[in-house]
Design an enzyme around this catalytic site. Structure first.
Site, mmCIF file in Angstrom:
data_model
loop_
_atom_site.group_PDB
_atom_site.id
_atom_site.type_symbol
_atom_site.label_atom_id
_atom_site.label_comp_id
_atom_site.label_asym_id
_atom_site.label_seq_id
_atom_site.Cartn_x
_atom_site.Cartn_y
_atom_site.Cartn_z
ATOM 1 N N PRO A 28 0.925 -1.255 0.151
ATOM 2 C CA PRO A 28 -0.236 0.337 -0.078
ATOM 3 C C PRO A 28 0.603 1.020 0.295
ATOM 4 O O PRO A 28 2.158 1.069 0.297
ATOM 5 C CB PRO A 28 -0.829 0.128 1.115
ATOM 6 C CG PRO A 28 -0.855 -1.687 2.038
ATOM 7 C CD PRO A 28 0.603 -2.139 1.409
ATOM 8 N N LYS A 29 -0.106 2.483 -0.845
ATOM 9 C CA LYS A 29 0.888 3.528 -0.504
ATOM 10 C C LYS A 29 0.790 3.991 0.265
ATOM 11 O O LYS A 29 -0.944 4.892 0.929
ATOM 12 C CB LYS A 29 1.072 4.160 -1.769
ATOM 13 C CG LYS A 29 1.585 5.446 -2.140
ATOM 14 C CD LYS A 29 1.307 6.247 -3.738
ATOM 15 C CE LYS A 29 2.272 7.742 -3.581
ATOM 16 N NZ LYS A 29 2.427 8.356 -2.305
#
Length: 360
Positions: A28-29
């Site tokens: 995930p960012k």
């Protein structure tokens, strides 16, 4: 402090791509402050993307790092403030404050967490020349699943799983997916990773502009356009700015916007911008920057009569999280039709379902 990798270090970066590439490690960012953690015993330093220390702003993280990270290490990750409703970037921004008393107060009220996603050094070993797959395995072994304030970001090599994350995790405040080739070494300040971010469009009301920092009386240049959307109460809420123009276009906008200049007799919806209480409640655009107290954020009011279409990534509360990008004028739209109802609502998702224990 004496580590095999010493501060300051410019973190490894990512370049934007439109789709998730195959054959990589995906994660995930996180939407926070990128930070490199340097720990040598009791000595802890939090570096930032611009290579300036952020240690003084997060005293609670310093204590957590001493308790939850290996005694001598350098770890790349993201500082976030996690709540049951998702990540709170605005609360994170409030932590950058010159007064120690204010920092200490907020450290108790809105404590930060650190999400780790890369390992540059452990003990006397410099890991930056090793492939990412090895660094990730070493990170997992070194910190396990993390602790109360230090967490390990999830990863997958399944592109379909990454696509699901891209769709679902936005509802918890994350803003996309990072793809890392498994064989890349840690390359400072190089865009060797890939980022896939959300992109959407919205029709907004033009309500003002700021002059460009190079603007002069002989060569006036528009710096940014101020955007608004009408809320449920019928009030025009400041939602962000558009500012990526060529010098030629900045000069053209001066003449193009002149007919819209608000006069003293015009009832501009942001006329109260100088009122500090109004800023606290509505985030109006004429406030002092918390990042630079000398920066002039005053604006030239325009009658809110013109609509433009912009591209944006995602919302942070009632505002665009990042700078929006101009697409075209929408003279076929009425300003009053530009409301929040047009915006796409992401799927609601809990941070604790992404990283157990994060966000309460």
């Amino acid at each position: 402090m004496k580590l095999p990798v010493m501060p300051p270090i410019a973190p490894m970066l990512a370049k934007a791509v439109p789709t998730i590439p195959p054959g990589a490690s995906y994660e995930p960012k996180w939407d926070g402050f990128r930070s490199l953690v340097f720990r040598d015993g009791d000595e802890v330093e939090l570096g930032s993307r611009n290579e300036r220390p952020m240690t003084r702003y997060f005293p609670e993280l310093v204590e957590a790092i001493r308790a939850e990270l290996p005694e001598r290490c350098v770890v790349d990750g993201e500082i976030v403030i996690a709540t049951p409703a998702g990540l709170d970037f605005e609360a994170l921004q409030q932590r950058i404050h010159p007064a120690k008393s204010r920092v200490d107060l907020l450290a108790g009220q809105t404590p930060a967490s650190f999400v780790a996603f890369d390992l540059l050094a452990l003990g006397d070993d410099d890991l930056t020349k090793r492939p990412f797959a090895e660094r990730r395995a070493a990170l997992e072994h070194a910190i396990g699943s993390g602790g109360r304030s230090v967490h390990l970001t999830p990863t997958t090599t399944d592109a379909d799983e990454a696509q699901r994350w891209f769709t679902e995790f936005e509802g918890a405040g994350l803003d996309g997916v990072i793809a890392k080739p498994l064989d890349i070494t840690y390359q400072q300040d190089k865009r060797v990773m890939f980022k896939i971010k959300h992109t959407r469009t919205a029709d907004c009301v033009l309500a003002g502009f700021r002059w460009h920092k190079t603007s002069t009386s002989d060569q006036p240049l528009v710096g940014s356009l101020l955007l608004g959307l009408y809320n449920d109460d019928g009030k025009l809420q400041h939602v962000g700015v558009v500012g990526a123009f060529t010098a030629k276009r900045r000069a053209e906008l001066v003449d193009e916007l002149e007919p819209l200049l608000a006069g003293q007799d015009d009832d501009h919806p942001w006329a109260e911008w100088a009122n500090a209480d109004a800023h606290a409640k509505q985030r109006l655009p004429g406030n002092v920057s918390r990042w630079n107290a000398t920066k002039d954020l005053s604006f030239v009011p325009l009658r809110p009569e013109r609509v433009l279409e912009v591209k944006y990534e995602h919302m942070e509360g009632t505002r665009f999280r990042h700078l929006a990008h101009f697409i075209r004028w929408r003279d076929d739209r009425t300003p009053r039709s530009c409301t929040y109802e047009q915006l796409e609502q992401p799927i609601t998702f809990q941070l604790g379902d992404i990283v157990p224990g994060l966000g309460g």
